[in-house]
Design a protein around this motif. Sequence first.
Motif, PDB file in Angstrom:
ATOM      1  N   VAL A 168      42.895  39.108  28.719  1.00 52.47           N
ATOM      2  CA  VAL A 168      42.625  38.930  30.141  1.00 52.47           C
ATOM      3  C   VAL A 168      41.135  39.092  30.407  1.00 52.47           C
ATOM      4  CG1 VAL A 168      43.112  39.744  32.472  1.00 52.47           C
ATOM      5  CG2 VAL A 168      44.885  39.872  30.705  1.00 52.47           C
ATOM      6  N   PHE A 169      40.554  38.109  31.078  1.00 55.05           N
ATOM      7  CA  PHE A 169      39.184  38.202  31.569  1.00 55.05           C
ATOM      8  C   PHE A 169      39.264  38.277  33.093  1.00 55.05           C
ATOM      9  CE2 PHE A 169      38.950  35.861  27.563  1.00 55.05           C
ATOM     10  CZ  PHE A 169      38.040  36.641  26.863  1.00 55.05           C
ATOM     11  N   ASP A 170      39.045  39.467  33.640  1.00 52.37           N
ATOM     12  CA  ASP A 170      39.168  39.659  35.080  1.00 52.37           C
ATOM     13  C   ASP A 170      37.956  39.152  35.851  1.00 52.37           C
ATOM     14  OD1 ASP A 170      41.724  40.881  35.206  1.00 52.37           O
ATOM     15  OD2 ASP A 170      40.863  42.736  34.456  1.00 52.37           O
ATOM     16  N   LEU A 171      36.807  39.048  35.194  1.00 52.18           N
ATOM     17  CA  LEU A 171      35.573  38.564  35.819  1.00 52.18           C
ATOM     18  C   LEU A 171      35.180  39.406  37.029  1.00 52.18           C
ATOM     19  CD1 LEU A 171      36.210  34.710  35.574  1.00 52.18           C
ATOM     20  CD2 LEU A 171      35.164  36.233  33.892  1.00 52.18           C
ATOM     21  N   ASN A 172      35.486  40.692  36.961  1.00 50.26           N
ATOM     22  CA  ASN A 172      35.135  41.587  38.069  1.00 50.26           C
ATOM     23  C   ASN A 172      34.015  42.550  37.700  1.00 50.26           C
ATOM     24  OD1 ASN A 172      36.490  43.207  36.280  1.00 50.26           O
ATOM     25  ND2 ASN A 172      38.062  43.903  37.717  1.00 50.26           N
ATOM     26  N   GLU A 173      33.166  42.106  36.766  1.00 46.30           N
ATOM     27  CA  GLU A 173      32.013  42.927  36.398  1.00 46.30           C
ATOM     28  C   GLU A 173      31.062  43.088  37.592  1.00 46.30           C
ATOM     29  OE1 GLU A 173      33.838  41.914  32.618  1.00 46.30           O
ATOM     30  OE2 GLU A 173      33.410  40.763  34.420  1.00 46.30           O
TER      31      GLU A 173
ATOM     32  N   ALA B 274      25.767  33.847  38.616  1.00 48.12           N
ATOM     33  CA  ALA B 274      27.130  33.625  38.139  1.00 48.12           C
ATOM     34  C   ALA B 274      28.065  34.765  38.505  1.00 48.12           C
ATOM     35  CB  ALA B 274      27.120  33.424  36.620  1.00 48.12           C
ATOM     36  N   LEU B 275      27.563  36.002  38.483  1.00 49.75           N
ATOM     37  CA  LEU B 275      28.393  37.172  38.772  1.00 49.75           C
ATOM     38  C   LEU B 275      27.740  38.013  39.868  1.00 49.75           C
ATOM     39  CD1 LEU B 275      29.408  38.316  35.168  1.00 49.75           C
ATOM     40  CD2 LEU B 275      30.831  37.115  36.823  1.00 49.75           C
ATOM     41  N   PRO B 276      27.946  37.647  41.127  1.00 52.51           N
ATOM     42  CA  PRO B 276      27.357  38.416  42.226  1.00 52.51           C
ATOM     43  C   PRO B 276      28.114  39.693  42.556  1.00 52.51           C
ATOM     44  CG  PRO B 276      28.551  36.549  43.097  1.00 52.51           C
ATOM     45  CD  PRO B 276      28.589  36.417  41.613  1.00 52.51           C
ATOM     46  N   GLY B 277      29.168  39.984  41.799  1.00 50.06           N
ATOM     47  CA  GLY B 277      29.882  41.230  42.006  1.00 50.06           C
ATOM     48  C   GLY B 277      31.062  41.155  42.936  1.00 50.06           C
ATOM     49  N   ASP B 278      31.499  39.943  43.290  1.00 51.96           N
ATOM     50  CA  ASP B 278      32.642  39.804  44.198  1.00 51.96           C
ATOM     51  C   ASP B 278      33.951  39.525  43.467  1.00 51.96           C
ATOM     52  OD1 ASP B 278      32.094  37.271  43.317  1.00 51.96           O
ATOM     53  OD2 ASP B 278      31.804  36.380  45.290  1.00 51.96           O
ATOM     54  N   GLY B 279      33.935  39.594  42.144  1.00 50.64           N
ATOM     55  CA  GLY B 279      35.149  39.397  41.370  1.00 50.64           C
ATOM     56  C   GLY B 279      35.382  37.978  40.905  1.00 50.64           C
ATOM     57  N   TYR B 280      34.399  37.099  41.057  1.00 51.13           N
ATOM     58  CA  TYR B 280      34.539  35.706  40.648  1.00 51.13           C
ATOM     59  C   TYR B 280      33.356  35.274  39.786  1.00 51.13           C
ATOM     60  CZ  TYR B 280      37.401  35.827  44.928  1.00 51.13           C
ATOM     61  OH  TYR B 280      38.292  36.162  45.905  1.00 51.13           O
ATOM     62  N   LEU B 281      33.619  34.337  38.881  1.00 53.32           N
ATOM     63  CA  LEU B 281      32.533  33.597  38.256  1.00 53.32           C
ATOM     64  C   LEU B 281      32.187  32.443  39.182  1.00 53.32           C
ATOM     65  CD1 LEU B 281      30.662  32.741  35.873  1.00 53.32           C
ATOM     66  CD2 LEU B 281      32.542  31.279  35.126  1.00 53.32           C
TER      67      LEU B 281
ATOM     68  N   ASP C  85      38.543  33.006  39.270  1.00 57.32           N
ATOM     69  CA  ASP C  85      38.920  34.367  39.619  1.00 57.32           C
ATOM     70  C   ASP C  85      39.264  35.182  38.377  1.00 57.32           C
ATOM     71  OD1 ASP C  85      39.738  36.634  40.873  1.00 57.32           O
ATOM     72  OD2 ASP C  85      41.450  35.774  41.896  1.00 57.32           O
ATOM     73  N   TRP C  86      40.098  34.631  37.508  1.00 57.61           N
ATOM     74  CA  TRP C  86      40.461  35.286  36.258  1.00 57.61           C
ATOM     75  C   TRP C  86      41.014  34.253  35.286  1.00 57.61           C
ATOM     76  CZ3 TRP C  86      45.471  33.922  36.138  1.00 57.61           C
ATOM     77  CH2 TRP C  86      46.227  33.965  37.309  1.00 57.61           C
ATOM     78  N   VAL C  87      40.998  34.614  34.014  1.00 57.58           N
ATOM     79  CA  VAL C  87      41.549  33.778  32.953  1.00 57.58           C
ATOM     80  C   VAL C  87      42.362  34.676  32.038  1.00 57.58           C
ATOM     81  CG1 VAL C  87      41.053  32.272  30.991  1.00 57.58           C
ATOM     82  CG2 VAL C  87      39.559  32.215  32.995  1.00 57.58           C
TER      83      VAL C  87
END
Length: 388
Positions: free
Chosen positions: A132-137, A161-168, A370-372
């Motif tokens: 799981v890649f949550d992309l929530n970095e 790419a990652l502004p911190g809102d949980g999306y790429l 959002d996630w993969v």
Amino acid sequence: LDDAKVWNVSKPLSYFQLVDAAAAPRIVDVSGAIGSTQLIVTFSEGISAVNGGALQLSDFSYSNGLGATITGVDHVTGSNTATLTLSSALSLMNDIGVGLVQVIGIDDYGNAVEVNDLTVAPGGGCPSGQVVFDLNESAGSTYVLDAQGVTAGLVNNPTSALPGDGYLHGDSVANYITFDNNTACLTASQEQTIEVRIKPTGIDSNPYITRILARDGGNNYQVSVWRGDSAAFPAFTPPTGVASIALWLKPGDAHGGTVWKPVLTDYSQYPIVSDHWYRVKAVWNSNKPGGVADQPYVQADIFVDDEGTDGLGTGENWVGYRNATNAAQSYLDATRLLYTGDIITAVNGPFAIGVNVNNHANNLFNGLIDWVTWQGAADYTGVDDPPN
């Protein structure tokens, strides 16, 4: 190559001890998992401290350009491995391929360890089960990790790419994630399930090809939002602003056709349009029942749920998950058809989220991911039974 020998008898240990005694030990591997403070150092043979006994803190040095130090050493006299504890966690940017370990020690014959300047390699192998890649970095993160903290991907253009809102945030220019170190991970052959939540934008051109997940650096598969190429796919004629989800793969047997073949969703009943949220579940199963030997057949089902413009159902074109697969392969000519029993060609290679693996200037995703998730064993429930 020099002095190769083959014997038809077992040589005594003393023979090889003479060879061993003439060869100095060396470091053959230094690896650690991103986010961990531990490094595993492997030597070509068992070693000890110069004055005997286990290796100590003073026998090692580590440099990564940021002042990290070794705070602990775990080693047994004569062992060929040692575990180092660092003062800071390993990062993809500052340690992998950058950090340098050196050691002072000797083997059983008194040979000193060679100074061979080996840099840190990614450790941890591959995550188990579902990946799981949550992309929530956090905003501006330079790398992302799978939920198990094993597989690390380098973020290109991280502040955008990652502004911190949980999306790429894919911008079709420079925002993507590449996984170049864990090349044995996420490999599929007979079964796999890929899930993703996306909000594509800019679907207004032909061709329109934007990668969601690509694992095709050495064959295998990829998933895209796709409008195709009218010259190569004359039967694929979606209306302006409408696309399909495409699961591309390279089967082991091309059946006389092209080596790469797609599974497409039905754009008439299940149009993929800009600025809608979609949940996509693409399932491949080489043993899917229903096919006839040596005849065209799709061993995949692509389930799609339109969640509307706000992700909550506003303006959605259909309700809930639907099996959106164009199972008749009516958009394809004979060279692109999949056949009963096809198996995906599985080889090691890099993978990426939001971009072409081999050419990072091509097929960049436009919109939000959002996630993969990925799972090697297919969670296959049948064509008339969409997932929960």
